[in-house]
Design a protein around this motif. Structure first.
Motif, PDB file in Angstrom:
ATOM      1  N   ALA A   1       0.831  -1.207   0.000  1.00 51.58           N
ATOM      2  CA  ALA A   1       0.000   0.000   0.000  1.00 51.58           C
ATOM      3  C   ALA A   1       0.867   1.259   0.000  1.00 51.58           C
ATOM      4  CB  ALA A   1      -0.910  -0.001   1.226  1.00 51.58           C
ATOM      5  N   ALA A   2       1.984   1.234   0.760  1.00 50.44           N
ATOM      6  CA  ALA A   2       2.879   2.388   0.794  1.00 50.44           C
ATOM      7  C   ALA A   2       3.556   2.589  -0.557  1.00 50.44           C
ATOM      8  CB  ALA A   2       3.921   2.203   1.888  1.00 50.44           C
ATOM      9  N   LEU A   3       3.991   1.484  -1.166  1.00 51.60           N
ATOM     10  CA  LEU A   3       4.591   1.584  -2.498  1.00 51.60           C
ATOM     11  C   LEU A   3       3.598   2.138  -3.512  1.00 51.60           C
ATOM     12  CD1 LEU A   3       6.664  -1.732  -2.773  1.00 51.60           C
ATOM     13  CD2 LEU A   3       7.559   0.603  -2.754  1.00 51.60           C
ATOM     14  N   GLU A   4       2.379   1.668  -3.413  1.00 51.41           N
ATOM     15  CA  GLU A   4       1.340   2.134  -4.329  1.00 51.41           C
ATOM     16  C   GLU A   4       1.084   3.628  -4.149  1.00 51.41           C
ATOM     17  OE1 GLU A   4      -3.349   1.205  -5.465  1.00 51.41           O
ATOM     18  OE2 GLU A   4      -2.256  -0.064  -4.029  1.00 51.41           O
ATOM     19  N   ALA A   5       1.106   4.105  -2.899  1.00 52.13           N
ATOM     20  CA  ALA A   5       0.883   5.521  -2.630  1.00 52.13           C
ATOM     21  C   ALA A   5       1.996   6.379  -3.225  1.00 52.13           C
ATOM     22  CB  ALA A   5       0.775   5.744  -1.126  1.00 52.13           C
ATOM     23  N   ILE A   6       3.247   5.909  -3.086  1.00 50.00           N
ATOM     24  CA  ILE A   6       4.375   6.661  -3.637  1.00 50.00           C
ATOM     25  C   ILE A   6       4.302   6.707  -5.160  1.00 50.00           C
ATOM     26  CG2 ILE A   6       6.881   6.628  -3.937  1.00 50.00           C
ATOM     27  CD1 ILE A   6       7.119   5.585  -1.110  1.00 50.00           C
ATOM     28  N   GLU A   7       4.022   5.573  -5.773  1.00 47.51           N
ATOM     29  CA  GLU A   7       3.923   5.530  -7.230  1.00 47.51           C
ATOM     30  C   GLU A   7       2.794   6.425  -7.734  1.00 47.51           C
ATOM     31  OE1 GLU A   7       3.501   1.442  -8.189  1.00 47.51           O
ATOM     32  OE2 GLU A   7       5.651   0.997  -8.042  1.00 47.51           O
ATOM     33  N   LYS A   8       1.707   6.490  -6.973  1.00 48.68           N
ATOM     34  CA  LYS A   8       0.597   7.346  -7.372  1.00 48.68           C
ATOM     35  C   LYS A   8       0.965   8.820  -7.228  1.00 48.68           C
ATOM     36  CE  LYS A   8      -4.393   7.876  -6.752  1.00 48.68           C
ATOM     37  NZ  LYS A   8      -4.648   7.464  -8.142  1.00 48.68           N
ATOM     38  N   GLN A   9       1.703   9.157  -6.165  1.00 49.97           N
ATOM     39  CA  GLN A   9       2.099  10.545  -5.931  1.00 49.97           C
ATOM     40  C   GLN A   9       2.983  11.070  -7.051  1.00 49.97           C
ATOM     41  OE1 GLN A   9       4.236  11.132  -2.285  1.00 49.97           O
ATOM     42  NE2 GLN A   9       4.696  13.284  -2.687  1.00 49.97           N
ATOM     43  N   TYR A  10       3.927  10.221  -7.528  1.00 53.00           N
ATOM     44  CA  TYR A  10       4.847  10.632  -8.577  1.00 53.00           C
ATOM     45  C   TYR A  10       4.410  10.155  -9.960  1.00 53.00           C
ATOM     46  CZ  TYR A  10       8.147  12.174  -4.997  1.00 53.00           C
ATOM     47  OH  TYR A  10       8.755  12.836  -3.957  1.00 53.00           O
ATOM     48  N   HIS A  11       3.201   9.643 -10.076  1.00 50.98           N
ATOM     49  CA  HIS A  11       2.631   9.176 -11.352  1.00 50.98           C
ATOM     50  C   HIS A  11       3.462   8.055 -11.974  1.00 50.98           C
ATOM     51  CE1 HIS A  11      -0.085  12.622 -11.229  1.00 50.98           C
ATOM     52  NE2 HIS A  11       0.961  13.397 -11.007  1.00 50.98           N
ATOM     53  N   LEU A  12       4.122   7.271 -11.139  1.00 48.55           N
ATOM     54  CA  LEU A  12       4.941   6.173 -11.650  1.00 48.55           C
ATOM     55  C   LEU A  12       4.111   4.985 -12.100  1.00 48.55           C
ATOM     56  CD1 LEU A  12       7.781   6.235  -8.947  1.00 48.55           C
ATOM     57  CD2 LEU A  12       7.834   7.243 -11.237  1.00 48.55           C
ATOM     58  N   ASP A  13       2.841   4.963 -11.694  1.00 51.13           N
ATOM     59  CA  ASP A  13       1.975   3.853 -12.076  1.00 51.13           C
ATOM     60  C   ASP A  13       1.166   4.154 -13.334  1.00 51.13           C
ATOM     61  OD1 ASP A  13       0.562   5.846 -10.850  1.00 51.13           O
ATOM     62  OD2 ASP A  13      -0.830   4.503  -9.803  1.00 51.13           O
ATOM     63  N   ASP A  14       1.346   5.340 -13.901  1.00 51.67           N
ATOM     64  CA  ASP A  14       0.625   5.683 -15.127  1.00 51.67           C
ATOM     65  C   ASP A  14       1.219   4.945 -16.319  1.00 51.67           C
ATOM     66  OD1 ASP A  14      -0.935   7.351 -13.668  1.00 51.67           O
ATOM     67  OD2 ASP A  14       0.001   9.215 -14.353  1.00 51.67           O
ATOM     68  N   PRO A  15       0.437   4.740 -17.381  1.00 51.71           N
ATOM     69  CA  PRO A  15       0.985   4.143 -18.612  1.00 51.71           C
ATOM     70  C   PRO A  15       2.129   4.986 -19.165  1.00 51.71           C
ATOM     71  CG  PRO A  15      -1.414   4.187 -18.678  1.00 51.71           C
ATOM     72  CD  PRO A  15      -1.007   4.985 -17.483  1.00 51.71           C
ATOM     73  N   PHE A  16       2.968   4.337 -19.945  1.00 52.57           N
ATOM     74  CA  PHE A  16       4.165   5.006 -20.457  1.00 52.57           C
ATOM     75  C   PHE A  16       3.840   6.298 -21.209  1.00 52.57           C
ATOM     76  CE2 PHE A  16       6.895   5.656 -24.199  1.00 52.57           C
ATOM     77  CZ  PHE A  16       8.077   5.985 -23.563  1.00 52.57           C
ATOM     78  N   PHE A  17       2.919   6.229 -22.159  1.00 51.17           N
ATOM     79  CA  PHE A  17       2.638   7.406 -22.975  1.00 51.17           C
ATOM     80  C   PHE A  17       1.985   8.511 -22.155  1.00 51.17           C
ATOM     81  CE2 PHE A  17       3.148   4.308 -26.418  1.00 51.17           C
ATOM     82  CZ  PHE A  17       3.979   5.033 -27.268  1.00 51.17           C
ATOM     83  N   ALA A  18       1.226   8.153 -21.159  1.00 57.77           N
ATOM     84  CA  ALA A  18       0.635   9.174 -20.287  1.00 57.77           C
ATOM     85  C   ALA A  18       1.729   9.905 -19.519  1.00 57.77           C
ATOM     86  CB  ALA A  18      -0.359   8.522 -19.321  1.00 57.77           C
ATOM     87  N   GLN A  19       2.712   9.146 -19.018  1.00 59.33           N
ATOM     88  CA  GLN A  19       3.837   9.768 -18.322  1.00 59.33           C
ATOM     89  C   GLN A  19       4.646  10.652 -19.269  1.00 59.33           C
ATOM     90  OE1 GLN A  19       6.291   7.368 -15.697  1.00 59.33           O
ATOM     91  NE2 GLN A  19       4.763   5.734 -15.687  1.00 59.33           N
ATOM     92  N   TYR A  20       4.892  10.146 -20.486  1.00 60.48           N
ATOM     93  CA  TYR A  20       5.720  10.885 -21.444  1.00 60.48           C
ATOM     94  C   TYR A  20       5.074  12.202 -21.844  1.00 60.48           C
ATOM     95  CZ  TYR A  20       7.843  12.264 -25.857  1.00 60.48           C
ATOM     96  OH  TYR A  20       8.433  12.988 -26.866  1.00 60.48           O
ATOM     97  N   PHE A  21       3.802  12.159 -22.215  1.00 57.01           N
ATOM     98  CA  PHE A  21       3.158  13.380 -22.687  1.00 57.01           C
ATOM     99  C   PHE A  21       2.952  14.381 -21.552  1.00 57.01           C
ATOM    100  CE2 PHE A  21       1.778  10.608 -26.281  1.00 57.01           C
ATOM    101  CZ  PHE A  21       2.358  11.366 -27.295  1.00 57.01           C
ATOM    102  N   ARG A  22       2.744  13.903 -20.338  1.00 54.86           N
ATOM    103  CA  ARG A  22       2.649  14.825 -19.211  1.00 54.86           C
ATOM    104  C   ARG A  22       3.998  15.518 -18.999  1.00 54.86           C
ATOM    105  NH1 ARG A  22       1.591  11.492 -15.628  1.00 54.86           N
ATOM    106  NH2 ARG A  22      -0.679  11.669 -15.565  1.00 54.86           N
TER     107      ARG A  22
END
Length: 320
Positions: A49-70
């Motif tokens: 749950a903590a890992l998931e929260a961190i990834e969500k905060q930094y958008h690390l769990d978003d799809p690749f193209f979503a991260q790239y275009f952001r």
């Protein structure tokens, strides 16, 4: 009009190239092994749950193209994101470290241009033992990697003789102190390129000396020093200028090793640390800056070549 059309076309090509480079840089960091979330935890164990929260905060769990275009959209607005390692804006990190690297690269470039041109001209004009000495010296310079030169210079002039500081940039002690601190790193950074530029200058001048216009000038009794300056050295500047892109790119790449060896604290050392810790935003920002500088130098060289050598037309180098 031809100049304006060429400049606009090259600027558009640079924009497309930089866009492609941004995708490659972002994709390379995305595919690299390891997880930046683990670094953010400082090696501590954490629940899913903590890992998931961190990834969500930094958008690390978003799809690749979503991260790239952001990320790309933010970069176009001058926002390179927030450093995962230093917990601060990447723009602030670059603003504090980029001047040190630019001064280091500028000092190294000055050494390369002055010594490289001087040695190449000296060997080509004098010939004989002088030329042999230049060839031997440049062979040694070309065969010495920057990190080896850094260790040798540091051991001799900093540790043994104590003439220069062994580390640091002196950034908080004024410009003179910075120059003093960066002298050894600049020499280590420039050594290989001094040999390269001297070889290129020598070869270009020897080739120019065999031209018919040089023979005609000599037959008319033109003083040799005028022939060398007006006909030989000037005609040799074309091939020399085309190496500018290689020289600048080598300086920017090798500064990573030299800054780390001397603990200079510029963007080269920052890039090395950011790549080790998977600090995505910092690596991506520095990589784009290096690519942008390299393309800008090549653009300026293409504009200057016709001025140095009228036989070259705009765009001729890029078509070759």
């Amino acid at each position: 009009m031809n100049f304006l059309r060429f400049a606009v076309r090259r600027l558009l090509e640079m924009a497309v190239t930089l866009l492609g480079a941004s995708f490659v840089v972002f994709g390379a960091m995305y595919l690299a092994p390891g997880n930046p979330a683990s670094f953010l935890l400082g090696g501590r164990s954490a629940s899913p749950a903590a890992l998931e929260a961190i990834e969500k905060q930094y958008h690390l769990d978003d799809p690749f193209f979503a991260q790239y275009f952001r990320w790309l959209g933010n970069v176009l607005q001058g926002d390179f994101g927030r450093s995962l390692q230093y917990r601060t804006d990447v723009s602030e990190l670059l603003a504090s470290r980029l001047p040190t690297t630019m001064l280091l690269v500028g000092m190294a470039l000055l050494i390369v241009v002055v010594l490289g041109l001087a040695l190449g001209r000296f060997g080509a004009v004098r010939g004989g033992a002088a030329d042999t000495t230049v060839l031997v010296g440049t062979t040694f310079a070309i065969g010495t990697p920057s990190f080896v030169a850094a260790i040798l210079l540091q051991g001799l002039f900093a540790v043994q003789l104590g003439w220069f500081p062994s580390s640091g940039s002196g950034s908080g002690e004024g410009f003179g102190s910075m120059v003093w601190h960066l002298t050894l790193p600049a020499v280590a950074l420039a050594l290989y390129l001094v040999g390269l530029l001297a070889r290129v200058t020598r070869s270009a001048m020897l080739e120019a000396m065999e031209g018919e216009h040089v023979a005609v000038a000599r037959s008319r009794g033109v003083p040799e020093r005028h022939i060398i300056r007006r006909h030989v050295f000037r005609n040799a500047l074309g091939p020399v200028l085309t190496t500018a892109g290689l020289i600048v790119s080598t300086l920017l790449v090798c500064t990573v090793l030299v800054e780390s060896a001397f603990s200079v604290g510029g963007i080269g050392q920052l890039l090395e640390r950011a790549a080790t810790t998977k600090d995505f935003p910092t690596v991506q920002a520095i990589s784009l800056i290096i690519i942008g500088i390299f393309m800008t130098v090549n653009f300026v060289v293409d504009l200057l070549l016709p001025l140095v050598d009228p036989r070259i037309t705009l765009g001729a180098r890029s078509k070759a």
